[in-house]
Design a protein around this motif. Structure first.
Motif, PDB file in Angstrom:
ATOM      1  N   GLY A   1       0.814  -1.200   0.000  1.00  0.00           N
ATOM      2  CA  GLY A   1       0.000   0.000   0.000  1.00  0.00           C
ATOM      3  C   GLY A   1       0.851   1.254   0.000  1.00  0.00           C
ATOM      4  N   GLY A   2       0.318   2.309  -0.603  1.00  0.00           N
ATOM      5  CA  GLY A   2       1.022   3.571  -0.592  1.00  0.00           C
ATOM      6  C   GLY A   2       0.804   4.361  -1.864  1.00  0.00           C
ATOM      7  N   ALA A   3       1.337   5.576  -1.866  1.00  0.00           N
ATOM      8  CA  ALA A   3       1.182   6.469  -3.004  1.00  0.00           C
ATOM      9  C   ALA A   3       2.133   6.084  -4.127  1.00  0.00           C
ATOM     10  CB  ALA A   3       1.440   7.914  -2.572  1.00  0.00           C
ATOM     11  N   ALA A   4       1.699   6.331  -5.357  1.00  0.00           N
ATOM     12  CA  ALA A   4       2.497   5.999  -6.532  1.00  0.00           C
ATOM     13  C   ALA A   4       3.831   6.717  -6.510  1.00  0.00           C
ATOM     14  CB  ALA A   4       1.730   6.370  -7.800  1.00  0.00           C
ATOM     15  N   GLY A   5       4.863   6.043  -6.991  1.00  0.00           N
ATOM     16  CA  GLY A   5       6.183   6.647  -7.092  1.00  0.00           C
ATOM     17  C   GLY A   5       7.222   5.581  -7.351  1.00  0.00           C
ATOM     18  N   PRO A   6       8.399   5.968  -7.807  1.00  0.00           N
ATOM     19  CA  PRO A   6       9.414   4.978  -8.164  1.00  0.00           C
ATOM     20  C   PRO A   6       9.864   4.112  -6.996  1.00  0.00           C
ATOM     21  CG  PRO A   6      10.247   7.250  -8.402  1.00  0.00           C
ATOM     22  CD  PRO A   6       8.797   7.339  -8.130  1.00  0.00           C
ATOM     23  N   LYS A   7       9.977   4.670  -5.794  1.00  0.00           N
ATOM     24  CA  LYS A   7      10.392   3.866  -4.647  1.00  0.00           C
ATOM     25  C   LYS A   7       9.358   2.802  -4.317  1.00  0.00           C
ATOM     26  CE  LYS A   7      13.350   7.260  -2.319  1.00  0.00           C
ATOM     27  NZ  LYS A   7      13.555   8.054  -1.066  1.00  0.00           N
ATOM     28  N   LEU A   8       8.099   3.214  -4.291  1.00  0.00           N
ATOM     29  CA  LEU A   8       7.055   2.254  -3.966  1.00  0.00           C
ATOM     30  C   LEU A   8       6.958   1.177  -5.041  1.00  0.00           C
ATOM     31  CD1 LEU A   8       4.399   2.050  -1.872  1.00  0.00           C
ATOM     32  CD2 LEU A   8       3.340   2.143  -4.113  1.00  0.00           C
ATOM     33  N   PHE A   9       7.017   1.577  -6.304  1.00  0.00           N
ATOM     34  CA  PHE A   9       6.875   0.596  -7.378  1.00  0.00           C
ATOM     35  C   PHE A   9       8.069  -0.357  -7.432  1.00  0.00           C
ATOM     36  CE2 PHE A   9       3.806   3.464  -9.982  1.00  0.00           C
ATOM     37  CZ  PHE A   9       2.787   3.132  -9.114  1.00  0.00           C
ATOM     38  N   ALA A  10       9.235   0.101  -6.978  1.00  0.00           N
ATOM     39  CA  ALA A  10      10.381  -0.807  -6.890  1.00  0.00           C
ATOM     40  C   ALA A  10      10.109  -1.895  -5.853  1.00  0.00           C
ATOM     41  CB  ALA A  10      11.643  -0.027  -6.528  1.00  0.00           C
ATOM     42  N   HIS A  11       9.473  -1.530  -4.745  1.00  0.00           N
ATOM     43  CA  HIS A  11       9.101  -2.518  -3.737  1.00  0.00           C
ATOM     44  C   HIS A  11       8.073  -3.504  -4.317  1.00  0.00           C
ATOM     45  CE1 HIS A  11      11.025  -1.097   0.036  1.00  0.00           C
ATOM     46  NE2 HIS A  11      11.011   0.083  -0.568  1.00  0.00           N
ATOM     47  N   VAL A  12       7.048  -2.978  -4.948  1.00  0.00           N
ATOM     48  CA  VAL A  12       6.015  -3.838  -5.528  1.00  0.00           C
ATOM     49  C   VAL A  12       6.640  -4.822  -6.502  1.00  0.00           C
ATOM     50  CG1 VAL A  12       3.963  -3.909  -6.993  1.00  0.00           C
ATOM     51  CG2 VAL A  12       4.179  -2.128  -5.235  1.00  0.00           C
ATOM     52  N   ALA A  13       7.485  -4.335  -7.401  1.00  0.00           N
ATOM     53  CA  ALA A  13       8.063  -5.180  -8.443  1.00  0.00           C
ATOM     54  C   ALA A  13       8.976  -6.244  -7.870  1.00  0.00           C
ATOM     55  CB  ALA A  13       8.832  -4.318  -9.443  1.00  0.00           C
ATOM     56  N   GLU A  14       9.641  -5.942  -6.763  1.00  0.00           N
ATOM     57  CA  GLU A  14      10.603  -6.899  -6.213  1.00  0.00           C
ATOM     58  C   GLU A  14       9.944  -8.030  -5.435  1.00  0.00           C
ATOM     59  OE1 GLU A  14      14.531  -7.168  -3.288  1.00  0.00           O
ATOM     60  OE2 GLU A  14      13.312  -5.333  -3.303  1.00  0.00           O
TER      61      GLU A  14
END
Length: 271
Positions: A177-190
Motif C-alpha cells: 500500500g502507498g502512493a504511486a512513485g518509483p520507490k514504492l513501485f520498486a518494492h512492488v516489483a521486487e
C-alpha cells in the motif's frame, strides 16, 4: 469486478464475526482490517490525510490477524486480508507463522496488504528508525516469503529452519500500500503481487510507471486493488476498464445499525 470492504475493527464496533458474515451474505468478496499496535499520545506526527485529532478508532484497533481469524471462522468464501499490516513493526518469524496458520485454517483465503506506516512515534517504539521503515519492511516481507516457500528456510536474521504449516497455495498474495512513485513501485516489483493505492485517485496515470518497474524486474504486471475507495457504479466500471478486478470500499467504524445500511448500499453495486 469484485468488491471488498475495509473497516477499523475495534472493541466497540460491530463484532468481527457478524461483520464478516454480513459481508459474505451480501456477495462482497473480501474483508480487510488495518493495524496500529498502539498510538502514542504525543501526536508528534501529523496524520498524512490531514486529520487533526485522530478518530477514536485509531486508539482501539484490534490486532488484525486475531480479528481475521474470527472473520475466517465465521465464513466459508470471504477472503480475509490485512489493510495494512505494518511489516516493519513485526517480528517476521512470528508473523510468517501466524499468517501461514490463518491461511491453512481458512483454506487459503488470506491476503496480506503491507505498508510502511506514517506514525514515527509508533514505529520508533518498536526499535525501528522512521527513516529505515521501508528497508526493514522489505527485509521482513522477504524473510516471510522464504519461510512460506522453503522446506528448510534460511535468511539474513535466522539460521536454516523448519516452519510449518505452509500457506495453502505456496504463499498468500502480498500487496504493498502507498502512493504511486518509483520507490514504492520498486518494492512492488521486487517482492509483491500487487499495489494497493489508497482511494484509487490517479491510478490510470500511474499504470505505465508500475508496468515499467515490473518489466525491469522481469516479472508480469502487478495487480492493482484500489483500497479504501468510496464506490459508485461508474467508478467501479472505470476501474474495470483499467483492468482492475477488485476494489475495496470503506466502511464506517461503528455498531451494526451504522454499518449494515452501508453494506446494503455496496451490495446493490455488484448485484
Amino acid at each position: 469486478m469484485r468488491l471488498g470492504v475495509t473497516m477499523f475493527t475495534t472493541d466497540v464496533a460491530m463484532p468481527v464475526p457478524d461483520l464478516a458474515r454480513a459481508a459474505e451474505e451480501r456477495g462482497l468478496s473480501s474483508l480487510y482490517v488495518p493495524e496500529h499496535t498502539h498510538i502514542p499520545v504525543s501526536r508528534r506526527t501529523p496524520h498524512p490525510g490531514g486529520l487533526g485529532e485522530l478518530p477514536a478508532e485509531y486508539r482501539r484497533t484490534l490486532d488484525p490477524l486475531v480479528a481475521l481469524s474470527f472473520a475466517a471462522a465465521a465464513t466459508t468464501r470471504l477472503r480475509v486480508g490485512t489493510g495494512i499490516l505494518l511489516a516493519a513493526q513485526r517480528d517476521p518469524i512470528v508473523t510468517a507463522k501466524a499468517i501461514a496458520t490463518l491461511d491453512h485454517l481458512s483454506g487459503g483465503r488470506v491476503v496480506v496488504g503491507v505498508g510502511f506506516g506514517w506514525n514515527a512515534e509508533e514505529i520508533e517504539n518498536h526499535g525501528v528508525r522512521y527513516a529505515r521503515r521501508r528497508e526493514v519492511a522489505r527485509h521482513h516481507v522477504l524473510a516471510m516469503r522464504t519461510l512460506w516457500r522453503d522446506e528448510v528456510a534460511a535468511f539474513d536474521g535466522f539460521e536454516p529452519s523448519w516452519s510449518w504449516p505452509k500457506p495453502v497455495n505456496g504463499a498468500p498474495p502480498v500487496y504493498v500500500g502507498g502512493a504511486a512513485g518509483p520507490k514504492l513501485f520498486a518494492h512492488v516489483a521486487e517482492y509483491a503481487d500487487g499495489w494497493m493505492p489508497i482511494g484509487g485517485h490517479g491510478i490510470k496515470a500511474a499504470l505505465p510507471a508500475l508496468r515499467l518497474a515490473c518489466e525491469k524486474a522481469g516479472r508480469p504486471m502487478a495487480r492493482v486493488i484500489p483500497f479504501g475507495t468510496r464506490p459508485t457504479r461508474e467508478k467501479l466500471e472505470y476501474f474495470a476498464g483499467l483492468g482492475v478486478e477488485e476494489a475495496v470500499a470503506t466502511l464506517p467504524s461503528g455498531p451494526a445499525d451504522v454499518v449494515l445500511p452501508v453494506l446494503d448500499e455496496y451490495a446493490t453495486l455488484i448485484s
